[in-house]
Design an enzyme around this catalytic site. Structure first.
Site, mmCIF file in Angstrom:
data_model
loop_
_atom_site.group_PDB
_atom_site.id
_atom_site.type_symbol
_atom_site.label_atom_id
_atom_site.label_comp_id
_atom_site.label_asym_id
_atom_site.label_seq_id
_atom_site.Cartn_x
_atom_site.Cartn_y
_atom_site.Cartn_z
ATOM 1 N N ARG A 70 0.831 -1.200 0.000
ATOM 2 C CA ARG A 70 0.000 0.000 0.000
ATOM 3 C C ARG A 70 0.867 1.253 0.000
ATOM 4 N NH1 ARG A 70 -5.369 1.279 1.297
ATOM 5 N NH2 ARG A 70 -5.748 3.234 2.389
ATOM 6 N N TYR B 40 -7.944 -1.071 6.267
ATOM 7 C CA TYR B 40 -8.494 -0.291 7.374
ATOM 8 C C TYR B 40 -8.366 -0.983 8.725
ATOM 9 C CZ TYR B 40 -10.463 3.107 4.071
ATOM 10 O OH TYR B 40 -10.621 4.070 3.110
ATOM 11 N N GLU C 225 -13.612 3.997 -6.290
ATOM 12 C CA GLU C 225 -13.221 2.883 -5.413
ATOM 13 C C GLU C 225 -13.963 1.651 -5.909
ATOM 14 O OE1 GLU C 225 -10.889 1.692 -2.660
ATOM 15 O OE2 GLU C 225 -11.401 3.728 -2.030
ATOM 16 N N ASN D 76 -2.318 8.666 0.482
ATOM 17 C CA ASN D 76 -3.608 9.368 0.358
ATOM 18 C C ASN D 76 -4.071 10.020 1.665
ATOM 19 O OD1 ASN D 76 -5.516 10.156 -1.561
ATOM 20 N ND2 ASN D 76 -6.994 8.612 -0.876
#
Lengths: 295, 295
Positions: A57, A278, A167, A64
């Site tokens: 990531r 997340y 997304e 981001n």
């Protein structure tokens, strides 16, 4: 509001293990005619090449979340992604003649989000485009983030008032799925075609009522005192992004087999259910409120 | 062949982003009664704690390729995973009184592999146990790796003649899915119960013909000259692990939209289709031959 879009940026690989956008960018870079339209220029950007090469990531931190104005202007910040954010701002905005008017940032998720448009502001242009896309494509959903002003928005899309992130999911990190790749590509073309018609003055009102899912809050996994998780998304909630969840309905299943229910007072519409990235952000899902907007 | 199983190791988190096994290990460590059986001792091992904490497959290199005897005995090797492999060998085998007789290594995959048993040898005990598991659970498939001898087997399971890896999917890296978690846990219990009955001398022959998928070869993605991929798993092949693929049937879809077909001479049964961790290993899928074995 400007009268004409002159320059569009399509961004992929902001997260290096979200392959759909990264490989679409590479395809567009190789075949630029695909994204060429008569009335504006389109540029592509592989946002985090080092993370993409590593299949991760990010290298040091989530790119981001590096686009807060305050961070971009802080000369003391120097992680790889902090430097990269400044460099991206420079590439997309520094040259007045080459400044981009519209940014499309391509992401993917392990959640069952279909083709989600993430609005970071409520600019009428973005809303109308989102309405158009959801009108022509039933897979499109519209999610409105919670940021109340540009100043608090850390996303890459904060660099430009017009545009949004897309997304797509569900898809695992680090892989491509042909059907989702093609759906995302088609959505990019629909955006570019819309921008072309806007420049030609040919935008017709869709006259639609638009469904927007407004961010309410995020929910963490059930945790032990030491911070380790003690349960999972309940099987009855898994993959049910954008469906209503009412008080008393199952939310988590603990490792011991106990069901934990949603204890709120009113119905919500969860999204980003079980997004891999997340877990470390302490988010098991985001709760939203479904609202109808008349354009 | 020994007459009795005295000590069983259940291993999880050999790959740090395969959460199903890692969290099952944590559950078993917290509630050891779940894996306690009267006639043998069961120990748990979180194999790569540093990679699990980082949410990555590995830190320096793939731990499950570090168990070649030659590597384990080489004192000059010192990456994190090479050291960890030696340490695991030491934990599981060094003390003659505490040596494990059976290793169950829990993995997960982004491929649609159901509950796959990966045999690294053809020991009759392993075959009989695999036959039993596939008999009582229709989700169980049996894959036989290509290693012809223990000496060339770099997997953790090479430490012990008895036992195998379990590969469950489809599931993204870095997440838990409750249904797959529960199915994997149930499979672990079926293994332990079988071992208990073996020690009690109560194993009945299932008298079954067993389907085993034998490894033939692996297939890489179509590539450009610079080594970058130029296509994806074809939508018609995605998620069709363990189904027959005949010559002339679609295998890949290039980014330009061209279908590439399987060009072999006979029907094969692909598995590990679109496994995220295998992109870097240059493997788009493994081809197998379905065979019936009479026990």
């Amino acid at each position: 509001m400007m009268n004409k879009i002159n320059r569009v940026a399509i961004v992929g690989g902001t997260h290096g293990n979200e392959f759909t956008g990264a490989y679409l960018i590479q395809k567009f870079a190789q075949f630029p005619k695909l994204i060429t339209r008569p009335s504006f220029e389109t540029v592509t950007l592989l946002a985090n090449p080092k993370a993409f090469a590593a299949g991760r990531r990010y290298i040091d931190q989530d790119l981001n979340r590096c686009f807060l104005q305050q961070k971009l202007q802080d000369p003391t910040l120097g992680s790889y992604e902090e430097l990269r954010a400044k460099s991206i701002q420079n590439m997309l905005l520094s040259n007045r003649d080459k400044q981009v008017d519209f940014i499309l940032d391509l992401h993917s998720t392990t959640s069952n989000m279909g083709l989600t448009i993430i609005l970071v502001n409520s600019h009428p242009f973005n809303l109308k485009l989102a309405a158009y896309l959801s009108h022509v494509n039933p897979l499109v959903k519209i999610y409105r983030c919670s940021f109340s002003s540009v100043v608090e928005n850390p996303f890459l899309n904060s660099l430009c008032e017009l545009g949004f992130a897309i997304e797509v999911g569900p898809i695992a990190q680090g892989i491509l799925k042909a059907d989702l790749f093609q759906q995302t590509e088609e959505l990019v073309h629909q955006v570019l075609d819309y921008l072309e018609r806007f420049n030609e003055g040919k935008i017709l009102s869709t006259g639609e009522t638009l469904s927007v899912y407004h961010h309410l809050s995020s929910i963490d996994y059930p945790k032990q005192e030491d911070g380790s998780i003690l349960g999972m998304i309940h099987p009855q909630l898994q993959d049910r992004d954008y469906e209503p969840l009412s008080p008393g309905e199952p939310m988590f299943l603990t490792f011991e087999g106990k069901t934990l229910v949603y204890e709120g007072k009113s119905t919500v519409w969860p999204i980003f259910i079980n997004e891999a990235a997340y877990y470390e952000k302490l988010i098991a899902m985001c709760l939203t409120q479904k609202q109808q907007i008349n354009l």
